[in-house]
Write a protein that holds these residues in place. Structure first.
Motif, PDB file in Angstrom:
ATOM      1  N   ARG A   1       0.827  -1.204   0.000  1.00  0.00           N
ATOM      2  CA  ARG A   1       0.000   0.000   0.000  1.00  0.00           C
ATOM      3  C   ARG A   1       0.863   1.257   0.000  1.00  0.00           C
ATOM      4  O   ARG A   1       0.507   2.266  -0.605  1.00  0.00           O
ATOM      5  CB  ARG A   1      -0.907   0.029   1.221  1.00  0.00           C
ATOM      6  CG  ARG A   1      -1.928  -1.112   1.269  1.00  0.00           C
ATOM      7  CD  ARG A   1      -2.871  -0.919   2.435  1.00  0.00           C
ATOM      8  NE  ARG A   1      -3.556  -2.138   2.830  1.00  0.00           N
ATOM      9  CZ  ARG A   1      -4.640  -2.142   3.596  1.00  0.00           C
ATOM     10  NH1 ARG A   1      -5.142  -1.005   4.030  1.00  0.00           N
ATOM     11  NH2 ARG A   1      -5.210  -3.280   3.923  1.00  0.00           N
TER      12      ARG A   1
ATOM     13  N   ARG B   1      -5.953   2.838   1.157  1.00  0.00           N
ATOM     14  CA  ARG B   1      -5.077   3.971   1.425  1.00  0.00           C
ATOM     15  C   ARG B   1      -5.707   5.242   0.874  1.00  0.00           C
ATOM     16  O   ARG B   1      -6.198   5.237  -0.253  1.00  0.00           O
ATOM     17  CB  ARG B   1      -3.712   3.754   0.771  1.00  0.00           C
ATOM     18  CG  ARG B   1      -2.775   4.975   0.898  1.00  0.00           C
ATOM     19  CD  ARG B   1      -1.428   4.713   0.268  1.00  0.00           C
ATOM     20  NE  ARG B   1      -0.641   5.942   0.217  1.00  0.00           N
ATOM     21  CZ  ARG B   1       0.535   6.050  -0.380  1.00  0.00           C
ATOM     22  NH1 ARG B   1       1.066   4.989  -0.981  1.00  0.00           N
ATOM     23  NH2 ARG B   1       1.191   7.196  -0.392  1.00  0.00           N
TER      24      ARG B   1
ATOM     25  N   ASP C   1      -1.269   9.828   5.497  1.00  0.00           N
ATOM     26  CA  ASP C   1      -1.977   8.763   4.789  1.00  0.00           C
ATOM     27  C   ASP C   1      -2.734   7.923   5.805  1.00  0.00           C
ATOM     28  O   ASP C   1      -2.221   7.642   6.893  1.00  0.00           O
ATOM     29  CB  ASP C   1      -0.993   7.851   4.035  1.00  0.00           C
ATOM     30  CG  ASP C   1      -0.566   8.437   2.704  1.00  0.00           C
ATOM     31  OD1 ASP C   1       0.629   8.755   2.541  1.00  0.00           O
ATOM     32  OD2 ASP C   1      -1.447   8.572   1.827  1.00  0.00           O
TER      33      ASP C   1
ATOM     34  N   LEU D   1      -4.532   4.217   6.284  1.00  0.00           N
ATOM     35  CA  LEU D   1      -4.721   2.867   5.760  1.00  0.00           C
ATOM     36  C   LEU D   1      -5.865   2.226   6.526  1.00  0.00           C
ATOM     37  O   LEU D   1      -5.834   2.195   7.768  1.00  0.00           O
ATOM     38  CB  LEU D   1      -3.454   2.031   5.949  1.00  0.00           C
ATOM     39  CG  LEU D   1      -2.124   2.614   5.446  1.00  0.00           C
ATOM     40  CD1 LEU D   1      -1.013   1.569   5.577  1.00  0.00           C
ATOM     41  CD2 LEU D   1      -2.224   3.111   4.026  1.00  0.00           C
TER      42      LEU D   1
END
Lengths: 552, 552
Positions: free
Chosen positions: A93, A269, A412, A414
């Motif tokens: 990812r 993501r 980010d 996830l």
């Protein structure tokens, strides 16, 4: 991991006159003599796969020896197989390229399955190497004989048994190519022991890195461009469009057309925080999801599947768009998302002058007083460092903790996509390996963390900068409320038994310590602020156990 | 366990006007209205299945509600699915009847797979109930949709999807019958959510408890009787012949015929200690195994497969019997072992007067001084209580610890048969549930224990009398020595990385505490004596971490 090596070690220790079967086989490295395992390791390195998350057993010893001769291969030991595949998922990812896993026989693949399920649903590419018995021994019902193929085919896109040492290299190259294709696939290569130990030829190189991705026609691009300019049109993005430059382009398409930019509920993501192009993310429950989409005239999908209800409802539709709303797939998750976004941007008139509508930086003040989940979220939002990676499997707690982070520093996020809990700690591990210069924050429910807690040891072993936050509500809260929904008002003996993770309570500070990770239990917000600040500034992992606060 | 319930709970907490899908469905218990889940629980109870090891998720809520209405069903919560199937295996080995497991979707079955592999190789009967999505929702690519059938068929003898509420009861009865057949089978029933919630009819009863077992012909019995009286004949027993009255009968057959009584290396359950009929157990390594069988003229198998090498060896045979030695299967592991043993005993002239050649009670003195594995074995041998159950997955340590227990007080030994490590703690849990009046001692390597350490919590939750002994040698010692056999003398970075479970070291006292189990670390034999005595006299579980002693 299995105990077949017991035989070998007894052999080694007690019976010197026995020639170990493996000693019988010459392994000369270099020149024209290498074995299958060596050729596979070299193939991996030649093709850019330089990280392996490993849980080996004895049938993988040749592969381990080959790995040992290549210190440029980063080998990360995991004490449970679910940790290897969850880490390979987190790695992909963030890195956007494949890592390998090293697993032992069918039971090893079974233990790895849940996080392969999650990885598959996330569109992550992984190359699994699964050791197997020697091919000529398989006709005997030996203890470890099992159905690797059957388990693999239940979750892998690509499965192959490499049954000759001389084909291992090309099989490995094919596995990498498969894993890199279609925006990420699960590729599993079974490696019988004799294939590993027999003589091979040199490594192989994939002739093309991956199969080319399908692209929509220019006609479809034009049609989408027109559709997005009509009233109440929506563009739903997924995959690589959710972060990085493609996210910005999608935002500009939205600005140029006036369409609504959407993302689905579960995403592997997504860019978050200040500077991210604004979008609306669909919520979980079907009825409010339907409400979010009221009036929508069309949904155009790029890199996303059509939104569906997570769960079947007897009196509710399985899909949330209103009657009369068209759902068009311009680009499937396995198609060329980058080309499609760029082409569509051109078609709708995006230029360098197009403004982007982004979230502004707005850090909440550090809260004080009682511990509530909302304040935990505000603290996170205030303290998330720039460019951090947040892995979220906080389940019920996440509803209150995540929303304030929308205006935090850029980071980010996830998320879980496959629904099999036990993703978070391994995923955070893999993300940290892929991005050693970025802080990782792992948010997990206590029940979820128990499935793969062994990843804490790998975080300590590798000195990963991961701050783990465990939301300890001492039970499967979801299930308690769900049972209420079934009409059970007072729980009897069996329901209580299955919902309370109490008597005894789990002690996460002790569990972390057991794995070599320092931990702290906090019961007020000041303590949380201190602990999170300390964790983020510390080198290496740490764990914070947050004791069951109310929502707000 | 999955997060699909997140949707429901969000629904419940935040959106009161949403009618939960499950609320829509009436569940009336009693009278003529029951749902599929209720009919399944009643079917289990009617057919003698009264213990379920559970790791449920939301799609199992109707089953949980049904379980809750039946407090006579013993529901044991496990925090990881490998704990459920390992416990069901241990339960069967001791109870000689089936328990159920409750699992959630394909990932849940994946997590359960390794210990189902072990259970299958042990000949244990288990009924797995695996919740699945509602049947009409399966056509959408929802996050949790997975291949339950594919995973199940890789390890189960019997798999069925119960696709109608009105057939769930008969499907459940068929599953129980299958699990009880052939001396124990893995039977897996997938239960879609609507099958659980829709209206059903009443419970079903299996018309026969199990399929009748195949018996050898009297001609074969007579031939075996003659063969066993010839010089250098051997009788190898397995399955239920290894313990209880059948073990004694086998011993008397040996006395009457002069044949040698053998058992194979890996056995699920065997009577040990004083009073057990003497037999020779084959060792692990192939060359000494061959040496044990030198001169053997014939091997007659009752309830055992032919002995094979665990591992393929390039220059060694796959089977250990000498050239010219016949191997005859009189009774397969899935045949009528009891009838065969009794008939053979009659045929060779066993009477009530036949003496039995048994191990005599001979307790070693309690050792003192330095800690060695041999002394650990002597301490165990001195202190194992009468009728204890010892679960052994101590791997390398076991070689030195187990032999002195041959003359301990009578006890049962449960061993690994499938080779997938992570069996011991769940197996000990299930054995203790099956036999609440017996002490259980669990011997495990540290690496093995890490796969299913969550079972410690279940031991504490259920207050099971289990004393866990962890042999902490801080690494996968087997693999270190195996790599040496490959010719690697000095380990490089990657081999060290994958063999040392150090940096950090696991702290088993902290890990136990984290699960609610008191623990102690010992470094000398006096400490071990004290700790083991205390553990055996204590109600509830405890853990002893034995620090890496030399063999002797």
């Amino acid at each position: 991991m299995t105990i077949d090596g017991l035989h070998i070690i007894a052999s080694f220790f007690s019976y010197f006159w026995i020639v170990s079967p493996i000693k019988c086989v010459e392994i000369r490295v270099g020149g024209d003599r290498m074995n299958g395992a060596e050729s596979l390791v070299k193939t991996f390195l030649h093709n850019g796969l330089d990280t392996v998350f490993a849980n080996p057993g004895t049938s993988e010893m040749h592969f381990v020896a080959a790995l040992d001769r290549h210190p440029e291969m980063n080998c990360v030991l995991c004490l449970f197989e679910g940790g290897t595949t969850g880490a390979a998922d987190g790695y992909y990812r963030m890195k956007r390229d494949v890592a390998g896993t090293l697993l032992h026989l069918a039971p090893g693949l079974g233990n790895a399955f849940a996080n392969l399920h999650n990885a598959r649903k996330s569109g992550s590419g992984i190359v699994n190497v699964v050791g197997d018995h020697a091919t000529h021994h398989l006709r005997y019902e030996s203890p470890l004989r099992g159905d690797i193929m059957g388990v693999s085919q239940a979750v892998s896109h690509w499965t192959r048994v490499s049954d000759q040492a001389t084909s291992v290299a090309s099989d490995g190259a094919a596995a990498i190519q498969a894993a890199r294709s279609q925006n990420g696939q699960i590729a599993t290569l079974a490696l019988p022991a004799d294939t590993a130990w027999d003589a091979a030829t040199g490594p192989a190189t994939t002739s093309i890195l991956a199969q080319p991705l399908h692209r929509p026609s220019l006609k479809d691009i034009e049609a989408a461009a027109m559709r997005l300019k009509t009233a109440n049109a929506a563009l739903m993005i997924g995959g690589s469009a959710l972060f990085g430059p493609l996210r910005d382009l999608a935002g500009k398409i939205s600005v140029e057309t006036g369409c609504r930019l959407l993302a689905d509920t579960l995403i592997p993501r997504i860019s978050k925080g200040a500077g991210a192009a604004k979008l609306d993310q669909l919520v979980y429950p079907i009825a409010p999801k339907i409400a979010q989409l009221e009036q929508t005239s069309s949904i155009t999908l790029i890199g996303a599947d059509q939104p569906v209800a997570f769960f079947a409802y007897p009196d509710k539709p399985s899909t949330p768009e209103p009657a009369g709303c068209t759902v068009s797939s311009l680009c499937a998750p396995t198609d060329d998302i980058a080309w499609t976004i760029q082409s569509l941007a051109d078609a709708v008139g995006v230029t360098s002058k197009t403004q982007l509508n982004t979230y502004a930086l707005d850090l909440p003040p550090i809260p004080t007083g009682d511990l509530t989940l909302a304040k935990v979220g505000q603290t996170l939002a205030a303290l998330i460092p720039e460019n951090a990676i947040v892995c979220n499997e906080s389940v019920t707690s996440g509803f209150h903790v995540i929303p304030p982070t929308a205006t935090a520093r850029p980071h980010d996020l996830l998320g879980g996509t496959g629904g099999a809990i036990g993703l978070c700690l391994p995923c955070a591990t893999g993300a940290a390996i892929a991005c050693p210069d970025r802080e990782v924050i792992a948010l997990t429910g206590d029940g979820s963390a128990m499935y793969t807690l062994q990843s804490l040891w790998t975080m300590a072993r590798e000195s990963l900068d991961v701050t783990v936050i465990v939301f300890a509500n001492r039970g499967y809260q979801i299930l308690r409320d769900e049972l209420s929904n079934v009409g059970v008002e007072s729980f009897g003996k069996n329901a209580e038994a299955m919902f309370d993770v109490e008597n005894p309570t789990l002690d996460w500070v002790a569990l972390a310590k057991g794995h070599g990770v320092p931990g702290i239990r906090i019961e007020d917000i000041d303590g949380f602020v201190k602990a999170l600040s300390a964790g983020l500034s510390r080198n290496g992992p740490s764990l914070i156990e947050v004791m069951c606060p109310p929502a707000s």
